[in-house]
Write an enzyme that holds these catalytic residues in place. Structure first.
Site, PDB file in Angstrom:
ATOM      1  N   LYS A  74      12.581 -63.153 -63.420  1.00  0.00           N
ATOM      2  CA  LYS A  74      11.953 -64.028 -64.412  1.00  0.00           C
ATOM      3  C   LYS A  74      10.533 -64.336 -63.955  1.00  0.00           C
ATOM      4  O   LYS A  74      10.292 -64.546 -62.758  1.00  0.00           O
ATOM      5  CB  LYS A  74      12.771 -65.322 -64.542  1.00  0.00           C
ATOM      6  N   SER A  98      15.341 -70.829 -71.458  1.00  0.00           N
ATOM      7  CA  SER A  98      14.047 -70.185 -71.339  1.00  0.00           C
ATOM      8  C   SER A  98      14.110 -68.797 -70.709  1.00  0.00           C
ATOM      9  O   SER A  98      13.127 -68.060 -70.726  1.00  0.00           O
ATOM     10  CB  SER A  98      13.132 -71.064 -70.479  1.00  0.00           C
ATOM     11  N   SER A 109      19.055 -73.107 -69.100  1.00  0.00           N
ATOM     12  CA  SER A 109      18.197 -71.955 -69.383  1.00  0.00           C
ATOM     13  C   SER A 109      18.671 -70.637 -68.792  1.00  0.00           C
ATOM     14  O   SER A 109      18.061 -69.605 -69.050  1.00  0.00           O
ATOM     15  CB  SER A 109      16.769 -72.240 -68.911  1.00  0.00           C
TER      16      SER A 109
END
Length: 485
Positions: free
Chosen positions: A75, A150, A174
């Site tokens: 990420k 997210s 998330s």
């Protein structure tokens, strides 16, 4: 390589059926052909192939571990030496860190090959991956829908078979919510189980790094490599690291006490299809010898308002460092220092980030701190105590991960409150610092449904064992989206 697990790829390389270079080339080609998903911000082919060649050399020397040579992605919130780390924001579009995050460092030492950085909601603020400066990520199951957020880019990359595993972060759901919406498995470890060093902060008392993959077995492989004590993170727990994969067989579903919070199953706004799929999953656990029993988490209904005081308050403090002076976006030709601050932050941050900074600054301001932030922290303790009482009666807690399946891109973009409610079942876990996993548990309207299992502090071995046991009974984790979706 596509749709094969870490465990399967490791076995294939051990048998000499393929090399890390071949797997990495396959992953890079798949990423290139899946540009329409917008799952990646940065792809690193040259360094990935260099790492793959080193992994193949290590295997020839007999020095390979289970992750050696396996392509993964991080990420874009984790700092990576010499590789842009944007956090999904214009503010950090030009930021290239001089060091690796703890998670990146640990997985590199385990032999994993980084092929790139995945798209995300800006500064991890969002539940749909629509707030990214680089545009929304699309769900491989239906490209008109969101993948959740997210960590939406990480989830989409695994669901589409671009890589077998990714890293994510979970501040209020998330990792788990996008895992549920894309039909993969995602683990939010106990707060402090994985170091936050080099992970760009959103809300420091809530943020936690974790793995995303197709199966609980792969999560256990990733967590074993990621976890560990780190002196550079004052909140990192000095607890021994278990070989979580080896421990999977130590935890049978037979006799497992599974708590079912009545507040989760009577929640307003939960889709009927989601409720039915989760109930069927629980019946599968019961048939395997688990013992479901109703419990209560009486303060769970306060989790969302508590979170949206604490998280923005911490974000307003953490994001004050992005001022256009030291690094990150800097406005053109500022008139003076005040103009530099205002325009750099105004241009560098998106609307959702600005909204949360404003809310957090207000909650911390003189005259409102006691009424909002302090009160939220007191209720947070009540939520944590609810879980502590529950774990005196049960081993794990089960329920839906998200109240709905993936929704259409743009459907909730103009309604922040509805967007915030996407995390109604996940937020309390972060407030209490507990570990939780989302695993595929069914489908509704042709889209994946996730079931969340919550464990006690540092009880990831039991939690992953329960998730793995469920996946031995079902094949929802083997379902893959159609390429024509």
């Amino acid at each position: 390589m596509h749709n094969r697990t870490i465990a399967e790829l490791a076995d294939a390389m051990a048998r000499g059926e393929c090399s890390s270079v071949e797997l990495t080339e396959s992953a890079l080609a798949a990423i290139d052909s899946a540009n329409d998903l917008n799952a990646f911000v940065t792809v690193t082919p040259e360094s990935a192939l260099a790492q793959a060649r080193a992994a193949d050399d290590a295997r020839r020397r007999g020095e390979a571990g289970v992750l050696t040579g396996v392509p993964i992605a991080h990420k874009d919130i984790f700092c990576t030496t010499g590789v842009r780390t944007s956090c999904g924001s214009r503010m950090l579009d030009n930021f290239v860190p001089p060091y690796d995050a703890f998670v990146v460092e640990k997985l590199r030492r385990a032999g994993a090959v980084m092929v790139g950085k995945t798209n995300m909601d800006e500064f991890a603020m969002g539940s749909s991956n629509e707030t990214s400066w680089y545009g929304p990520v699309r769900n491989p199951w239906s490209k008109d829908t969101v993948p959740g957020g997210s960590s939406g880019g990480s989830a989409a990359a695994v669901a589409a078979g671009l890589v077998p595993a990714t890293t994510g972060t979970d501040t209020g759901g998330s990792i788990r919510q996008p895992a549920a919406l894309t039909g993969i498995s995602g683990l939010k470890p106990t707060y402090g189980r994985v170091s936050r060093y080099g992970m760009i902060a959103f809300a420091s008392s809530l943020d936690q790094a974790g793995p995303m993959a197709a199966t609980a077995e792969d999560l256990s492989i990733m967590l074993t490599a990621m976890a560990g004590f780190d002196r550079r993170d004052s909140t990192c727990a000095d607890e021994p690291v278990t070989d979580y994969r080896a421990a999977l067989g130590n935890h049978s579903l037979k006799g497992l006490r599974v708590g079912l919070p009545r507040e989760y199953f009577n929640a307003e706004g939960m889709d009927a299809g989601v409720a039915m799929a989760v109930q069927q999953a629980i019946e599968a656990l019961r048939a395997a010898g688990a013992e479901p029993r109703e419990i209560s988490l009486p303060n769970s209904g306060l989790a969302v308002p508590v979170y949206y005081v604490i998280a923005p308050a911490e974000a307003s403090s953490n994001l004050s460092r992005f001022d256009g002076v030291r690094y990150g976006h800097r406005c053109a030709e500022p008139r003076d220092l005040e103009d530099l601050y205002k325009r750099s932050r105004g241009e560098g941050f998106g609307e959702e980030v600005k909204r949360r900074i404003m809310v957090g600054t207000y909650a911390l301001s003189a005259g409102y701190y006691d009424a909002y932030y302090l009160k939220a922290q007191q209720v947070r303790r009540m939520i944590r105590d609810d879980f502590a009482r529950a774990f005196e009666q049960v081993d794990v807690i089960a329920g839906p991960t998200a109240p709905s399946v993936a929704f259409a891109i743009g459907e909730k973009a103009d309604d922040p409150v509805q967007m915030y409610l996407s995390d109604i079942f996940t937020i309390a876990v972060n407030l209490a610092g507990l570990p939780a996993v989302s695993i595929p548990a069914g489908q509704s309207d042709g889209l994946p449904v996730g079931m969340q299992l919550i464990g006690n502090h540092f009880d990831e071995a039991r939690l992953l064992g329960a998730a793995h046991g469920f996946q031995q009974l079902t094949d929802w984790h083997k379902q893959r989206p159609s390429p024509e979706a």
